[in-house]
Write a protein that holds these residues in place. Structure first.
Motif, PDB file in Angstrom:
ATOM      1  N   ASN A  30      25.076  29.280   9.531  1.00  0.00           N
ATOM      2  CA  ASN A  30      24.716  27.986  10.114  1.00  0.00           C
ATOM      3  C   ASN A  30      24.711  26.875   9.064  1.00  0.00           C
ATOM      4  O   ASN A  30      25.116  25.734   9.343  1.00  0.00           O
ATOM      5  CB  ASN A  30      23.347  28.077  10.787  1.00  0.00           C
ATOM      6  N   SER A  34      27.241  23.531   8.876  1.00  0.00           N
ATOM      7  CA  SER A  34      26.685  22.173   8.932  1.00  0.00           C
ATOM      8  C   SER A  34      27.216  21.277   7.814  1.00  0.00           C
ATOM      9  O   SER A  34      26.959  20.074   7.804  1.00  0.00           O
ATOM     10  CB  SER A  34      25.159  22.233   8.838  1.00  0.00           C
ATOM     11  N   SER A 230      24.877  17.546   3.167  1.00  0.00           N
ATOM     12  CA  SER A 230      26.259  17.984   3.357  1.00  0.00           C
ATOM     13  C   SER A 230      27.032  17.850   2.050  1.00  0.00           C
ATOM     14  O   SER A 230      27.848  16.952   1.858  1.00  0.00           O
ATOM     15  CB  SER A 230      26.942  17.196   4.483  1.00  0.00           C
ATOM     16  N   ASP A 255      21.592  21.208   2.996  1.00  0.00           N
ATOM     17  CA  ASP A 255      22.930  21.630   3.402  1.00  0.00           C
ATOM     18  C   ASP A 255      23.880  21.509   2.212  1.00  0.00           C
ATOM     19  O   ASP A 255      24.720  20.611   2.125  1.00  0.00           O
ATOM     20  CB  ASP A 255      23.438  20.827   4.600  1.00  0.00           C
TER      21      ASP A 255
END
Length: 449
Positions: A30, A34, A230, A255
């Motif tokens: 996951n 992401s 990210s 992330d």
């Protein structure tokens, strides 16, 4: 060296069962799903078009500024840096949707005049403030990349290096402002405070890629990701040996993928942070969802969490890495009773170390500092299939705080060939061991003579 023989059997007080392992695999998947790579437009331009020369003499700072403005008008693009040495007297400030691509043989060398680096919003050892701009900097940018086989050189061994003994005044003032909740806009440093800038920093940004470049000679931390998400950091190579030359610092960010990085640093290879003291506790921005894999560690410490972690650190997955050379500490979790926050759900697996001073060190009493008002909670830590050659001090230290014990720590498949000291546990609960060997593994007991 004195030999220590220890083998510890299975304790079922706390284990990572099959369902939890399955959840870990799902969580990693996951996290990776992401993370988005930056979206860069097809516009490409050479830095030479804007007057840069790779002759090691001309100041190419104006050319990089013009290239960024051109990309801004085009809604992004790739700035290509051909082979050569480019002197840049001042910072490169990113705009969104830009890839700074250094071709093989290209080298950016930053100047050492502090007055060339304007004050920007940044963080210094966990406290938000205004200080000299990092040499490559982006604030509130989206979809940005630094790529290619070239080199980024911070020239940190010269003037910047002389600032280390002079930083105490600025460092202590920043911490006082933190504790006194001084408005960030009033935390203005710069001239006279000697707080060295980072080499590369992105703040309040997302979809960031740093790939394949070589990083050397930073004035302070090398790559600092702050309040961003990210993030992909991969294939980077380091040769950074000045004071505080951490390789990668992740702070208040989530992330994140760090993979295939070849570290060679004078300080922490990877340090995961989340703000200092009041700044961190009031931010509600933990660092979380971080995947670390297939890296080569070399430096002072390999994998560190803290000590500035007041907003909390959660969901860190490190696996399939190896270390070379002598490390002071292999795995180092550190906090004190001024921090607060938490370190939890940390999974470290399949790491091979060589020689270290301390193999695993977890402490709630870092440097013996702290008022006692804000102890941190450390819990749910798995160390699995971790090996060391020789440990010149102690194999395992787990040191909690009387009212905030470190709990639910699982050593599973932990091998140390030789160590001066075996293990120190204090203020802990539910620390469990399976297939743990420190020294020579013992088998059939010897017969009575």
């Amino acid at each position: 060296m004195k030999k220590l023989f220890l083998i510890v059997g299975i304790l079922f007080v706390y284990t990572i069962n099959a369902q939890q392992i399955l959840d870990k695999v799902t969580t990693i998947s996951n996290i990776l799903n992401s993370i988005s790579l930056p979206n860069i437009s097809s516009y490409t331009v050479s830095i030479e078009k804007f007057g840069a020369k790779g002759d090691g003499i001309k100041n190419s700072k104006p050319a990089f500024d013009k290239a960024m403005k051109a990309c801004l008008k085009k809604n992004g693009g790739t700035i290509r840096v051909p082979k050569g040495i480019y002197i840049v007297n001042g910072p490169i400030h990113f705009v969104s949707h830009v890839n700074l691509h250094l071709e093989e043989g290209a080298k950016i060398v930053f100047g050492q005049k502090p007055e060339d680096y304007p004050l920007v919003l940044t963080s210094w050892e966990g406290t938000m403030l205004y200080n000299y701009s990092p040499m490559i900097y982006g604030e509130n940018v989206t979809d940005v990349a630094i790529s290619g086989k070239g080199t980024i050189d911070g020239e940190g061994h010269g003037l910047w290096n002389t600032w280390k003994p002079l930083e105490e005044k600025g460092k202590l003032l920043s911490r006082d402002m933190n504790h006194n909740k001084t408005a960030v806009k009033d935390r203005v440093f710069g001239e006279g405070y000697y707080l060295r800038p980072q080499l590369i920093q992105f703040v309040n940004s997302k979809n960031i890629l740093i790939e394949d470049v070589k990083i050397e000679d930073s004035p302070f931390w090398c790559v600092h990701i702050l309040k961003s998400k990210s993030i992909t950091l991969r294939g980077i190579k380091y040769d950074a040996h000045n004071k505080n030359n951490d390789g990668i610092d992740i702070e208040h960010s989530s992330d994140v993928l760090i993979e295939n990085v070849d570290f060679n640093n004078a300080d922490d290879n990877i340090a995961i942070k989340a703000g200092r003291d009041d700044d961190g506790r009031n931010s509600n921005m933990p660092s979380k969802n971080i995947v670390i894999r297939n890296n080569k560690f070399k430096g002072l410490h390999a994998l560190v969490i803290g000590s500035e972690m007041s907003a909390g650190v959660q969901n860190v997955f490190a696996e399939n890495c190896e270390a070379s050379g002598y490390l002071k500490r292999g795995i180092y979790l550190k906090t004190n009773t001024d921090r607060g926050g938490f370190i939890k759900d940390i999974y470290i697996e399949n790491i091979m170390f060589g020689d270290v001073e301390d193999a695993v060190y977890m402490t709630s009493n870092y440097h013996g500092e702290g008022s006692g008002l804000y102890p941190s909670k450390i819990s749910n830590i798995l160390l699995k299939n971790i090996s060391f050659e020789t440990v010149s001090n102690t194999a395992i230290v787990v040191e909690g705080y009387p009212n905030f014990k470190i709990e639910h720590v699982n050593f599973d498949g932990f091998i140390v060939k030789s160590a001066k000291n075996g293990m120190t546990l204090s203020n802990t609960e539910n620390v469990t061991f399976n297939e743990v060997v420190i020294g020579e593994k013992q088998g059939v007991p010897s017969a009575v003579k």
